[in-house]
Enzyme design. Sequence first.
Site: not given
Ligand code: AMP
Length: 220
Positions: A14, A89, A128, A161, A172
Amino acid sequence: MLNLILFGPPGAGKGTQAQFLVERYSIPQISTGDMLRSAVKAGSDLGIRAKLIMDTGGLVSDEIVLALVRERLSLPDCSAGFVLDGFPRTLPQADGLMSVLQAIDKSIDHVISLDVDNAEIVRRLSGRRTCSSCGKGYHVLYDPPKDSKVCDICGSLLVQRDDDSESTVKNRLAVYEQQTSPLKEYYESIGLLRHISGQGTISDIQAQISKSIGISCDHS
Ligand code: AMP
């Protein structure tokens, strides 16, 4: 005006595809993951609370994330459109987004679902690496740095990360299946969802996205 949601599991690409839309249409990428990571880096109260949840692969509360997005969408750089990445989400987030947009007289034009199978996601995320200084991304298999430990550009140490470790990635994915994937039905039922395979080359996927949202694509 292009108001888009890039939807898909963690590691679907994404962020990578958002970048192409940002450059091409001069619209901002709104990544709730990036916003939360900034809060973690800044050491704010929100960041400290969010980090505990993010490190386990869980979801930060709908209220917190919706407040961040509400504020972000009201900024003037969203007037020509935006790409939402990693948001919504959950169903309450999707409902909340609808209300936020209604209040500012906007709506979503397209929801692009990037489909990638689970084995590939685990491979992508656990490989990554990011430069601790300039932020450049690498992948140990698909885009390796010349020296496995340091950045090709600035020579700083590469880091993983915290939430890309194999056990957190599995959590996740489970959270994605339970809480996020039901949104496909939600967006399908209102005719916005388009499926794209997230398992081709970056430019093939770009071309498919362009086609599905009805815009011409050149690779210049
Ligand atoms: P991402 O970089 O989008 O994979 O997000 C990393 C982490 O941030 C996720 O595993 C969640 O813990 C938190 N996070 C990101 N976006 C959201 C969202 N829309 N709702 C809840 N938690 C989020």
